[in-house]
Write an enzyme that holds these catalytic residues in place. Structure first.
Site, mmCIF file in Angstrom:
data_model
loop_
_atom_site.group_PDB
_atom_site.id
_atom_site.type_symbol
_atom_site.label_atom_id
_atom_site.label_comp_id
_atom_site.label_asym_id
_atom_site.label_seq_id
_atom_site.Cartn_x
_atom_site.Cartn_y
_atom_site.Cartn_z
ATOM 1 C CG HIS A 126 -1.746 1.200 1.402
ATOM 2 N ND1 HIS A 126 -3.008 1.352 0.853
ATOM 3 C CD2 HIS A 126 -1.477 2.358 2.061
ATOM 4 C CE1 HIS A 126 -3.469 2.548 1.177
ATOM 5 N NE2 HIS A 126 -2.569 3.182 1.912
ATOM 6 C CD GLU A 127 2.097 3.527 3.679
ATOM 7 O OE1 GLU A 127 2.419 4.631 3.222
ATOM 8 O OE2 GLU A 127 1.020 3.326 4.276
ATOM 9 C CG HIS A 130 0.139 6.026 -0.603
ATOM 10 N ND1 HIS A 130 -1.004 6.525 -1.178
ATOM 11 C CD2 HIS A 130 -0.237 5.534 0.609
ATOM 12 C CE1 HIS A 130 -2.024 6.334 -0.355
ATOM 13 N NE2 HIS A 130 -1.592 5.735 0.734
ATOM 14 C CD GLU A 194 -4.799 6.486 1.988
ATOM 15 O OE1 GLU A 194 -4.596 5.275 2.204
ATOM 16 O OE2 GLU A 194 -3.908 7.346 2.051
#
Lengths: 289, 77
Positions: A126-127, A130, A194
């Site tokens: 997930h990071e 980003h 997100e």
């Protein structure tokens, strides 16, 4: 999202036009000034973020599996492997700073204590998403636009007044309100990004279950901690300074937050939340949306 | 400039109420994109208790400023 992005650009264009009108500034100066303003915010923000949590490098010897996971995910996502750091944050947490080619991912020791390796991989994916999607830069840009529009609004109020005390206060209040208004749109984009990062992480790993499980576990742990802190705050009043006092503060905070679930805090918190509700994210990750 | 004083009174009271009742929102508006959220758990926003109390104190000051400007408009000062 195109509509929200267009609205943000319209805010900036209006502020730039107002700056040119009020200060007689040439377009080039306004554009260069804006880029410098956002650039400084980006550089200072990255430095301050790592410094504020006292992040340390996470060596390959200490965490070989995490390094392998990040290497593999970065390769699949088409980005350079970011710098990996670790910090004590008091809560299970992780965040990314920087951009493609110069990214840093920080994980908290508490996160590594709570999650199993698969769940950690979900969080890392997930990071990294980003960083790959330039979401960090987007948030800095959004905050930069909000600040620029607020500053121009303040000066516009000052320029049209008599420079008495009421003008200074009105300028301050208008700046604050304008910044909040622009940030509503920035947060709407953030919540959308997100979901995109969740979907990208699930796609890279092949399933959304590890991240969903991580979110569920962290949420449950946090609720238990808040409840126990609220209880110990009730019992621990008047114990004096030091650790007891800190726990007391946290407990009072938890109680205040619990009181604010309904009413103004809840309504505004939704509008100004940078993340969507955890339950919705878990549902989407498990339903493969 | 009674108009500006009236506007200052209304905005100060309005903002003061928001600062006092929803301090986390104010912290969030000013920190998003500048520093990462390290106070809430992963996937949620958060702010340290001390920051929230500082925002509430600013809110109280704004209410006082609002009362001052309202009194000025009504020529009570």
């Amino acid at each position: 999202m195109a509509v929200v992005g267009s609205i943000l650009f319209a805010f900036y264009a209006a502020a730039a036009a107002a700056a040119m009108l009020f200060f007689d500034a040439p377009l080039l100066l306004v554009l260069v000034g804006s880029v410098l303003f956002v650039g400084v915010q980006y550089k200072v923000g990255k430095w301050a973020a790592l410094r504020s949590v006292r992040a340390e490098d996470l060596s390959e010897e200490d965490a070989p599996q995490i390094h392998r996971q990040v290497e593999s995910l970065s390769r699949d996502m088409g980005i350079d492997k970011p710098r990996l750091m670790i910090a004590n944050m008091g809560v299970p947490n992780a965040f990314a700073v920087g951009r493609k080619g110069a990214g840093t991912v920080v994980v908290s020791r508490e996160l590594l204590d709570v999650l199993n390796p698969d769940e950690v991989e979900g969080v890392l994916a997930h990071e990294l998403a980003h960083i790959a999607n330039r979401d960090v830069v987007m948030m800095v840009l959004g905050q930069g636009i909000a600040s620029i529009v607020a500053i121009v609004a303040q000066w516009a109020v000052l320029f049209t007044g008599d420079n008495d005390i009421a003008d200074f206060f009105v300028a301050m209040f208008v700046g604050q309100i304008v910044q909040m208004l622009v940030m509503v749109f920035v947060f709407a984009i953030s919540r959308y990004r997100e979901y995109v990062a969740d979907a990208d992480a699930a796609e890279e790993i092949g399933t959304g279950e590890p991240l969903a499980s991580a979110l569920e576990k962290i949420s449950a742990t946090s609720e238990r901690q808040a409840a126990s802190q609220a209880n110990s705050a009730g019992r621990g009043r008047g114990r004096g300074r030091g650790r007891g006092r800190r726990n007391n503060d946290d407990g009072v905070d938890a109680k205040v937050n619990a009181l604010c679930i309904f009413g103004m805090e809840s309504g505004l918190a939704k509008l100004f939340a940078s993340h969507p509700p955890v339950e919705k994210r878990i549902e989407r990750l498990r339903n493969g949306r | 400039m009674a108009d500006r004083e009236l506007i200052a009174a209304v905005l100060a009271v309005g903002l003061g109420i928001v600062f006092i009742l929803s301090p986390a929102t104010i912290v969030q508006v000013h920190t998003a994109g500048r520093i990462p959220d390290r106070h809430g758990e992963y996937g949620a926003d958060g702010a340290p208790a001390r920051w929230l109390w500082v925002v509430r104190a600013v809110g109280a000051a704004l209410l006082l400023a609002g009362i001052y400007f309202a009194a000025s408009v009504l020529s009570l000062l």
